[in-house]
Design a protein around this motif. Structure first.
Motif, PDB file in Angstrom:
ATOM      1  N   GLU A 195       0.829  -1.211   0.000  1.00 41.35           N
ATOM      2  CA  GLU A 195       0.000   0.000   0.000  1.00 41.35           C
ATOM      3  C   GLU A 195       0.858   1.254   0.000  1.00 41.35           C
ATOM      4  OE1 GLU A 195      -2.747  -0.182   3.224  1.00 41.35           O
ATOM      5  OE2 GLU A 195      -3.809  -1.932   2.425  1.00 41.35           O
ATOM      6  N   LYS A 196       1.982   1.205   0.693  1.00 40.38           N
ATOM      7  CA  LYS A 196       2.888   2.358   0.746  1.00 40.38           C
ATOM      8  C   LYS A 196       3.476   2.649  -0.640  1.00 40.38           C
ATOM      9  CE  LYS A 196       4.297   1.765   5.593  1.00 40.38           C
ATOM     10  NZ  LYS A 196       5.443   1.448   6.486  1.00 40.38           N
ATOM     11  N   ILE A 197       3.870   1.587  -1.329  1.00 36.17           N
ATOM     12  CA  ILE A 197       4.452   1.756  -2.672  1.00 36.17           C
ATOM     13  C   ILE A 197       3.395   2.279  -3.640  1.00 36.17           C
ATOM     14  CG2 ILE A 197       5.529   0.582  -4.631  1.00 36.17           C
ATOM     15  CD1 ILE A 197       6.749  -1.394  -2.595  1.00 36.17           C
ATOM     16  N   CYS A 198       2.185   1.724  -3.562  1.00 33.63           N
ATOM     17  CA  CYS A 198       1.096   2.195  -4.426  1.00 33.63           C
ATOM     18  C   CYS A 198       0.827   3.679  -4.186  1.00 33.63           C
ATOM     19  CB  CYS A 198      -0.171   1.388  -4.166  1.00 33.63           C
ATOM     20  SG  CYS A 198      -0.108  -0.307  -4.786  1.00 33.63           S
TER      21      CYS A 198
ATOM     22  N   GLU B  96      14.823   2.176  -8.136  1.00 29.68           N
ATOM     23  CA  GLU B  96      14.522   3.333  -7.289  1.00 29.68           C
ATOM     24  C   GLU B  96      13.517   2.965  -6.200  1.00 29.68           C
ATOM     25  OE1 GLU B  96      15.176   7.046 -10.423  1.00 29.68           O
ATOM     26  OE2 GLU B  96      13.257   5.993 -10.362  1.00 29.68           O
ATOM     27  N   LEU B  97      12.527   2.160  -6.543  1.00 29.12           N
ATOM     28  CA  LEU B  97      11.554   1.707  -5.545  1.00 29.12           C
ATOM     29  C   LEU B  97      12.224   0.847  -4.483  1.00 29.12           C
ATOM     30  CD1 LEU B  97       8.382   0.700  -7.617  1.00 29.12           C
ATOM     31  CD2 LEU B  97       8.653   2.671  -6.118  1.00 29.12           C
ATOM     32  N   ALA B  98      13.117  -0.029  -4.943  1.00 27.91           N
ATOM     33  CA  ALA B  98      13.812  -0.914  -4.014  1.00 27.91           C
ATOM     34  C   ALA B  98      14.635  -0.108  -3.000  1.00 27.91           C
ATOM     35  CB  ALA B  98      14.712  -1.872  -4.784  1.00 27.91           C
ATOM     36  N   LYS B  99      15.307   0.920  -3.484  1.00 26.62           N
ATOM     37  CA  LYS B  99      16.120   1.764  -2.587  1.00 26.62           C
ATOM     38  C   LYS B  99      15.235   2.609  -1.679  1.00 26.62           C
ATOM     39  CE  LYS B  99      20.074   2.045  -5.731  1.00 26.62           C
ATOM     40  NZ  LYS B  99      20.840   2.898  -6.682  1.00 26.62           N
ATOM     41  N   LYS B 100      14.146   3.131  -2.217  1.00 28.47           N
ATOM     42  CA  LYS B 100      13.238   3.991  -1.464  1.00 28.47           C
ATOM     43  C   LYS B 100      12.625   3.247  -0.285  1.00 28.47           C
ATOM     44  CE  LYS B 100      10.228   7.369  -0.636  1.00 28.47           C
ATOM     45  NZ  LYS B 100      10.639   8.696  -0.114  1.00 28.47           N
ATOM     46  N   PHE B 101      12.244   1.993  -0.489  1.00 26.23           N
ATOM     47  CA  PHE B 101      11.550   1.229   0.547  1.00 26.23           C
ATOM     48  C   PHE B 101      12.419   0.143   1.183  1.00 26.23           C
ATOM     49  CE2 PHE B 101       8.245   3.142  -2.018  1.00 26.23           C
ATOM     50  CZ  PHE B 101       7.352   3.603  -1.059  1.00 26.23           C
TER      51      PHE B 101
ATOM     52  N   SER C 133      14.287  -5.774  -5.147  1.00 21.88           N
ATOM     53  CA  SER C 133      13.466  -5.438  -6.312  1.00 21.88           C
ATOM     54  C   SER C 133      12.597  -6.613  -6.758  1.00 21.88           C
ATOM     55  CB  SER C 133      14.360  -4.971  -7.468  1.00 21.88           C
ATOM     56  OG  SER C 133      15.296  -5.970  -7.814  1.00 21.88           O
ATOM     57  N   PHE C 134      13.105  -7.841  -6.646  1.00 25.82           N
ATOM     58  CA  PHE C 134      12.319  -9.002  -7.053  1.00 25.82           C
ATOM     59  C   PHE C 134      11.191  -9.274  -6.061  1.00 25.82           C
ATOM     60  CE2 PHE C 134      16.389  -9.606  -9.189  1.00 25.82           C
ATOM     61  CZ  PHE C 134      15.955  -9.865 -10.479  1.00 25.82           C
ATOM     62  N   TYR C 135      11.405  -8.909  -4.796  1.00 23.02           N
ATOM     63  CA  TYR C 135      10.328  -9.041  -3.814  1.00 23.02           C
ATOM     64  C   TYR C 135       9.197  -8.069  -4.155  1.00 23.02           C
ATOM     65  CZ  TYR C 135       7.670  -8.866   0.500  1.00 23.02           C
ATOM     66  OH  TYR C 135       6.631  -8.893   1.404  1.00 23.02           O
ATOM     67  N   ILE C 136       9.548  -6.881  -4.617  1.00 21.45           N
ATOM     68  CA  ILE C 136       8.528  -5.903  -5.023  1.00 21.45           C
ATOM     69  C   ILE C 136       7.713  -6.444  -6.206  1.00 21.45           C
ATOM     70  CG2 ILE C 136       8.126  -3.592  -5.951  1.00 21.45           C
ATOM     71  CD1 ILE C 136      10.574  -2.643  -4.414  1.00 21.45           C
ATOM     72  N   ILE C 137       8.400  -7.073  -7.168  1.00 26.13           N
ATOM     73  CA  ILE C 137       7.698  -7.691  -8.295  1.00 26.13           C
ATOM     74  C   ILE C 137       6.712  -8.740  -7.777  1.00 26.13           C
ATOM     75  CG2 ILE C 137       7.946  -9.147 -10.351  1.00 26.13           C
ATOM     76  CD1 ILE C 137      10.729  -7.902 -10.735  1.00 26.13           C
ATOM     77  N   LYS C 138       7.191  -9.572  -6.867  1.00 25.32           N
ATOM     78  CA  LYS C 138       6.349 -10.637  -6.315  1.00 25.32           C
ATOM     79  C   LYS C 138       5.173 -10.053  -5.536  1.00 25.32           C
ATOM     80  CE  LYS C 138       6.690 -15.015  -3.844  1.00 25.32           C
ATOM     81  NZ  LYS C 138       7.604 -16.003  -3.248  1.00 25.32           N
ATOM     82  N   LEU C 139       5.421  -8.979  -4.813  1.00 28.34           N
ATOM     83  CA  LEU C 139       4.389  -8.312  -4.015  1.00 28.34           C
ATOM     84  C   LEU C 139       3.265  -7.805  -4.915  1.00 28.34           C
ATOM     85  CD1 LEU C 139       3.912  -7.556  -1.039  1.00 28.34           C
ATOM     86  CD2 LEU C 139       5.114  -5.406  -1.467  1.00 28.34           C
ATOM     87  N   PHE C 140       3.626  -7.174  -6.010  1.00 30.74           N
ATOM     88  CA  PHE C 140       2.627  -6.647  -6.934  1.00 30.74           C
ATOM     89  C   PHE C 140       1.918  -7.781  -7.678  1.00 30.74           C
ATOM     90  CE2 PHE C 140       4.138  -2.557  -5.944  1.00 30.74           C
ATOM     91  CZ  PHE C 140       3.276  -1.624  -6.499  1.00 30.74           C
ATOM     92  N   LYS C 141       2.659  -8.794  -8.039  1.00 31.34           N
ATOM     93  CA  LYS C 141       2.065  -9.933  -8.739  1.00 31.34           C
ATOM     94  C   LYS C 141       1.033 -10.623  -7.847  1.00 31.34           C
ATOM     95  CE  LYS C 141       3.304 -14.197 -11.124  1.00 31.34           C
ATOM     96  NZ  LYS C 141       2.601 -13.860 -12.368  1.00 31.34           N
ATOM     97  N   ALA C 142       1.358 -10.772  -6.565  1.00 35.87           N
ATOM     98  CA  ALA C 142       0.465 -11.456  -5.634  1.00 35.87           C
ATOM     99  C   ALA C 142      -0.798 -10.657  -5.355  1.00 35.87           C
ATOM    100  CB  ALA C 142       1.203 -11.741  -4.327  1.00 35.87           C
TER     101      ALA C 142
END
Length: 259
Positions: free
Chosen positions: A160-163, A178-183, A187-196
């Protein structure tokens, strides 16, 4: 190879040179654009022509040489094995090592067309974020065919924070790195998070925010040029292509719907 995509190498060649059987550590795929070749993978040989995709797993002995004296034109894409493994892990948490692709050849018209378009995009002047997104989407779909999707729901407030961050900064071309560094996330966890959660990549989510805002501007009779700029697209053609992909009509045609 681009410094922002260090895991990738793409070769476009038009040559009649012959290569002896060899191996490399990368995962690779290739297509013929013109001419026919003899493709050898391990102990099997294939008549390789336009419309087919050759797949070579890491450390598989292989060769691919033109059948005729004329040159054969082709694309060959090489991907770091670790990057592919990380993409596979976004599909299922049960994966503990890289899973080899089971077929040396893909005979599928849509796959061929999509791979050709991917190669063209990688050589184009499109932004790195778009290139990375298309790579992720293409190879996720490729590996999903042979990897059972765990379809797990990930409960993480970071989603929700990234969105929220993307909605507030959608005019910027925000990269996955940039998202990976910001939060402070992988980066692959972020991909998985959005995919899920929404079954799309962060970049595709960002594009949808941009396009939805563009629709609002076009409804108000804003010019297409200003709309593209207001939404943070690098140029009008980039805006046109993405609008058409998501809305299934051009910005110009969409704008005609409103008085």
């Amino acid at each position: 190879m681009h410094k922002a995509l260090p895991y990738l190498e793409l070769r476009h060649s038009n040559t009649g040179n012959h290569y002896k059987e060899h191996i490399h550590e990368s995962f690779s795929m290739g297509i013929n654009l013109k001419g026919e070749s003899l493709y050898s993978n391990k102990e099997k040989k294939y008549d390789f022509k336009k419309g087919l995709i050759a797949v070579v797993n890491p450390n598989e002995i292989h060769s691919c040489n033109a059948l005729e004296k004329e040159n054969h034109e082709y694309y060959m894409l090489y991907l770091d094995k670790k990057w592919c493994f990380e993409i596979q892990k976004t599909i299922s948490s049960n994966i503990i090592s890289f899973i080899e692709y089971p077929n040396a050849l893909i005979n599928d018209e849509d796959h061929y067309k999509n791979f050709l378009n991917l190669c063209k995009l990688l050589f184009s002047n499109s932004c790195i974020e778009e290139k990375e997104n298309e790579l992720i989407e293409f190879f996720t779909k490729l590996f999903e065919k042979n990897i059972p999707n765990s379809k797990e729901k990930i409960e993480d407030r970071n989603f929700e924070k990234i969105c929220k961050y993307l909605k507030e900064n959608f005019k910027e071309n925000i990269s996955l790195d940039e998202l990976a560094k910001k939060f402070s996330l992988n980066s692959f966890y972020i991909i998985k998070l959005f995919k899920a959660n929404i079954n799309m990549t962060p970049h595709k989510y960002l594009l949808n925010i941009k396009i939805n805002y563009a629709k609002e501007l076009l409804k108000k009779r804003e010019t297409i040029v200003n709309t593209a700029l207001e939404c943070g697209f690098v140029d009008q053609s980039h805006f046109h292509r993405n609008f058409l992909n998501i809305v299934a009509t051009t910005p110009k045609e969409y704008r005609k719907n409103f008085i």
